[in-house]
Write a protein that holds these residues in place. Structure first.
Motif, short mmCIF file in Angstrom:
data_model
loop_
_atom_site.label_atom_id
_atom_site.label_comp_id
_atom_site.label_asym_id
_atom_site.label_seq_id
_atom_site.Cartn_x
_atom_site.Cartn_y
_atom_site.Cartn_z
N LEU A 1 0.84 -1.19 0.00
CA LEU A 1 0.00 0.00 0.00
C LEU A 1 0.88 1.24 0.00
O LEU A 1 2.09 1.15 0.26
N ASP A 2 0.29 2.37 -0.31
CA ASP A 2 1.04 3.63 -0.21
C ASP A 2 1.42 3.89 1.24
O ASP A 2 0.66 3.57 2.16
N GLY B 1 -10.51 -0.96 0.31
CA GLY B 1 -9.13 -0.57 0.55
C GLY B 1 -8.17 -1.35 -0.33
O GLY B 1 -8.38 -1.49 -1.54
N VAL B 2 -7.12 -1.89 0.27
CA VAL B 2 -6.09 -2.60 -0.50
C VAL B 2 -6.34 -4.10 -0.51
O VAL B 2 -5.45 -4.88 -0.86
N SER C 1 -13.09 3.63 -3.62
CA SER C 1 -13.09 4.88 -4.39
C SER C 1 -11.69 5.43 -4.64
O SER C 1 -11.51 6.23 -5.56
N ASP C 2 -10.71 5.04 -3.84
CA ASP C 2 -9.34 5.54 -4.00
C ASP C 2 -8.64 4.72 -5.07
O ASP C 2 -8.39 3.52 -4.89
N PRO C 3 -8.30 5.33 -6.20
CA PRO C 3 -7.71 4.55 -7.29
C PRO C 3 -6.37 3.92 -6.93
O PRO C 3 -6.05 2.82 -7.40
N ARG C 4 -5.57 4.57 -6.10
CA ARG C 4 -4.30 3.98 -5.70
C ARG C 4 -4.53 2.74 -4.84
O ARG C 4 -3.86 1.71 -5.01
N THR D 1 -12.45 0.49 -9.08
CA THR D 1 -12.42 1.83 -8.52
C THR D 1 -13.77 2.49 -8.74
O THR D 1 -14.17 2.74 -9.88
N ALA D 2 -14.49 2.76 -7.66
CA ALA D 2 -15.81 3.39 -7.77
C ALA D 2 -16.29 3.79 -6.39
O ALA D 2 -15.90 3.19 -5.38
#
Length: 418
Positions: free
Chosen positions: A228-229, A269-270, A292-295, A314-315
């Protein structure tokens, strides 16, 4: 200054007293105490807010605060925020959290249910103390004052409180925290202790992260790793991800689970909870994780790559469910049955799923829902909405993933009434 008898706990880390018929929400108290309190907010017709200034008659549940900088001995405006239950014995904290969840379910969900708040298994959180509730936080954000001083905010303010220690943080972060340094011009200082790799001190220069490629980290849950980031969302308690993964696995009713159905992990999430489902039911599981978070979605796709039936989308969840409902209405009987046979895991933000998402899920009519909640009020509201639409609360577990704070995590199974 008011002299108040503290009656009970309320949601939000405060306690209920009455003064001349008016409700007063009091910070830094314990039920059964008599305190001297200073009113800090009279802006509501129905209630006031107040801070404890002196304990006149202490509860036997009161202890010396685990964080000296948050103690009632300090002026309220100089008390560090983020450990609002740190003055209460740990077992009593859990009883109070259970009271809040039980009351919320009864009032808003229409469900009378006994609640027990469980500690995190010590094997899942090495180094964390189940004696005083310290040493568990793997992420800490320190704010920066105008002169560059860093520290937490005082409760309900943006006043930076300089501190000499971070007792809720894992020991590795306490050892590297630059608490005496100054960071003029910075927005914040983040301390991060992933379960894989080195701890980090990250100086955040602005409110928004730069769009350039972001550093990534890895987290381990059992034998599985998740990328993850570095600034992405991950559970902050060292044992939380494993605790919630296990709870989701155990709360899914295996007799109702169909690995070929249109199973979903919403607010995924991830991919942590989607992976938990796959690890229990095998590599034939079909599951779509929606985030919703594209990353985060990008990482979820990689983290779940070993499952042919796994998909990361992603949505926004509400919009995704709108589209799913529209397509289901025009689909054939086989596809509609795949949706009705589904298990839905959802882990919404603190505000909960909300009416629009509940209505769409109830319309789709999956067999069972496993709802992970970090706010008892939002969970109780949504349980009530689901009950109005033909779902009953079937099982509930609660966990103390945030010791010395008022926060609580719960996992609920809701079953469609045939």
């Amino acid at each position: 200054m008011l002299e108040l008898e503290i009656e009970r706990v309320a949601h939000g880390g405060v306690f209920v007293a009455h003064h001349e018929g008016r409700v007063v929400f009091v910070a830094d108290a314990v039920p059964g105490e008599r305190v001297a309190a200073r009113v800090v907010d009279q802006g509501h017709d129905r209630f006031w807010r107040a801070d404890t200034v002196e304990v006149l008659q202490a509860s036997p549940d009161r202890r010396e605060h685990v964080w000296a900088e948050a103690s009632v001995d300090r002026a309220p405006e100089h008390r560090a925020g983020g450990a609002e239950f740190g003055h209460i014995r740990l077992d009593r904290q859990r009883e109070l959290k259970a009271d809040v969840l039980r009351d919320a379910l009864a009032r808003m969900g229409g469900v009378e249910r006994e609640v027990e708040v469980h500690a995190v298994d010590s094997e899942l959180a090495p180094g964390a103390s189940d004696t005083d509730g310290t040493g568990w936080r793997t992420r800490v954000r320190l704010h920066v004052a105008a002169d560059g001083t860093i520290g937490p905010y005082a409760t309900r303010s943006h006043t930076v409180v300089p501190v000499a220690s971070l007792p809720l943080a894992v020991p590795e972060l306490g050892a590297i925290a630059p608490l005496g340094d100054r960071f003029p011009g910075a927005h914040a200082v983040d301390l991060i202790a992933p379960s894989v790799g080195d701890v980090a001190v990250v100086v955040v220069e602005g409110e928004r992260m730069p769009q350039a490629p972001r550093p990534t980290i890895e987290e381990r849950v059992g034998d599985r790793r998740f990328r993850l980031d570095r600034d992405g969302f991950w559970q902050v308690h060292r044992g939380a991800a494993a605790t919630l993964s296990r709870a989701v696995q155990e709360l899914i009713d295996g007799e109702l689970f169909d690995p070929r159905a249109a199973n979903h992990d919403l607010y995924g999430g991830v991919g942590l909870l989607a992976a938990a489902v796959g690890d229990r039911f095998g590599d034939a599981v079909r599951i779509t994780t929606v985030e919703s978070d594209p990353r985060a979605t990008e990482h979820a796709g990689a983290n779940l790559a070993e499952w042919v039936g796994a998909r990361a989308v992603t949505a926004r969840v509400d919009r995704y469910l709108d589209e799913l409902a529209a397509s289901a209405a025009s689909a054939g009987a086989a596809e509609q049955e795949r949706i009705r046979s589904a298990t839905i895991v959802l882990d919404p933000p603190r505000s909960g799923a909300g009416r629009a998402v509940v209505e769409r899920l109830a319309e789709l009519r999956p067999r069972q829902l496993v709802y992970v909640a970090c706010d008892p009020i939002a969970l109780a509201r949504d349980v009530g909405l689901f009950r109005e639409r033909g779902y009953e609360l079937d099982e509930l577990r609660a966990f103390d993933l945030f010791p010395n704070t008022h926060h609580i995590e719960a996992v609920a199974r809701l079953r469609a009434i045939v």
